[in-house]
Design an enzyme around this catalytic site. Structure first.
Site, short mmCIF file in Angstrom:
data_model
loop_
_atom_site.label_atom_id
_atom_site.label_comp_id
_atom_site.label_asym_id
_atom_site.label_seq_id
_atom_site.Cartn_x
_atom_site.Cartn_y
_atom_site.Cartn_z
N ARG A 1 -5.08 6.03 -8.01
CA ARG A 1 -4.96 7.61 -8.55
C ARG A 1 -4.46 8.33 -9.64
O ARG A 1 -5.73 9.16 -9.62
CB ARG A 1 -3.59 7.77 -7.44
CG ARG A 1 -3.62 7.44 -5.99
CD ARG A 1 -2.61 7.10 -5.16
NE ARG A 1 -1.90 8.35 -5.28
CZ ARG A 1 -0.68 9.11 -4.43
NH1 ARG A 1 0.04 7.93 -4.56
NH2 ARG A 1 0.05 9.90 -4.55
N THR B 1 -1.49 5.63 2.02
CA THR B 1 -3.21 5.46 2.81
C THR B 1 -2.97 4.10 3.00
O THR B 1 -2.18 3.86 3.62
CB THR B 1 -2.78 4.55 0.23
OG1 THR B 1 -2.68 4.50 -0.06
CG2 THR B 1 -4.28 3.66 0.38
N LEU C 1 0.85 -1.26 0.06
CA LEU C 1 -0.12 0.22 -0.14
C LEU C 1 0.65 1.04 0.22
O LEU C 1 2.08 1.24 0.83
CB LEU C 1 -0.57 -0.17 1.50
CG LEU C 1 -2.00 -0.92 1.41
CD1 LEU C 1 -3.01 -0.42 3.27
CD2 LEU C 1 -2.97 -0.92 -0.21
N ASP C 2 0.29 2.10 -0.70
CA ASP C 2 1.08 3.94 -0.56
C ASP C 2 1.42 3.63 0.35
O ASP C 2 0.65 3.63 1.86
CB ASP C 2 0.97 4.84 -1.32
CG ASP C 2 0.16 4.40 -3.43
OD1 ASP C 2 1.03 3.66 -3.43
OD2 ASP C 2 -0.30 4.88 -3.49
N LYS C 3 2.69 4.85 0.88
CA LYS C 3 2.83 4.99 2.38
C LYS C 3 1.11 5.87 2.63
O LYS C 3 1.04 5.67 4.03
CB LYS C 3 3.77 6.25 2.49
CG LYS C 3 4.52 6.86 3.97
CD LYS C 3 5.58 7.64 3.84
CE LYS C 3 5.70 8.38 4.75
NZ LYS C 3 6.86 8.95 4.73
#
Length: 251
Positions: free
Chosen positions: A160, A63, A59-61
């Site tokens: 995104r 998110t 997961l993105d930082k």
């Protein structure tokens, strides 16, 4: 916060001999940063605790939400293959800008890495990999919409970039949307922040949360699904939107 203190703060949703499923807070890395190896991240923290840990997905930082790590090679191999074959169910909640004409739909736009901005993605109809995102509108507010989103492929930043591509970026996304935070004064029309101190944002990170993750458990021989509750900042933002910014002709 020290690594051992950080792991105590993170909610464990599920754990067995093969997997550990966490509710990742926003602001915490999944894997080590390439340029700043010392920044706390879930992989290093779990490796220190279990001795051996395997990354299955990321997961993105910024998110939040459900993330699964494998605890042995057999579990890692099986679940990694399921991700590759798109056999894992992934459901996100996303707050986007504006309102979508179609309240349910599919975005099928190829994506590739953006060489001009390393670490980001771009729409690429010529050389990009096929990328598919399904969505369903859950609620509409004056200037935003809350969606249930299901990425059928797993490209970096897919959700995104896809919503940016159709003109409705995430409500907060400094990279693909521009906005970095949302304030109560934007939502509550008669609200006036105190003059002697700056207004604190309701939320100041990606308006994206990994809500559910489901797959067939190779050892249990059954389908399992896990859900990560929304963090306080996202809950608070939605609460204020529901109170002060409901779209008049909401369906």
């Amino acid at each position: 916060m020290k690594p051992d203190e950080l792991i105590e703060e993170i909610e464990t949703i599920y754990e067995d001999e093969d997997f550990i499923v966490l509710n990742k807070p926003a602001g915490v890395l999944t894997i080590p940063d390439r340029f700043a190896r010392g920044i706390p991240n879930l992989y290093d923290i779990l490796k220190e605790k279990y001795g051996e840990i395997f990354v299955v997905h990321r997961l993105d930082k910024e998110t939040s939400g459900v993330i699964c790590f494998a605890k042995n090679e057999e579990a890692h191999s099986d679940l990694s293959e399921k991700f590759e074959e798109h056999e894992v169910k992934k459901i996100y909640l996303a707050l986007i800008t504006g309102h979508l004409r179609n309240k349910q739909g599919r975005i099928d736009i190829p994506l590739s890495e953006n060489p001009k901005l390393p670490g980001t993605m771009k729409v690429d109809y010529e050389n990009g990999k096929r990328s598919i995102t399904e969505y369903r509108v859950l609620e509409e507010f004056e200037n935003f919409s809350l969606l249930e989103v299901r990425p059928l492929t797993g490209r970096m930043h897919q959700i995104r970039v896809h919503f940016k591509a159709i003109g409705h970026p995430l409500a907060i996304d400094p990279v693909y949307g521009g906005r970095q935070e949302i304030f109560l004064s934007e939502i509550k029309k008669k609200y006036k922040p105190k003059e002697d101190e700056p207004e604190k944002p309701l939320m100041s990170r990606l308006t994206l949360h990994a809500l559910r993750l489901g797959f067939f458990h190779f050892r249990k021989k059954e389908y399992v699904e896990f859900e990560a509750r929304l963090p306080k900042d996202f809950e608070s933002l939605l609460k204020q939107l529901r109170k002060y910014s409901v779209k008049e002709d909401n369906f």
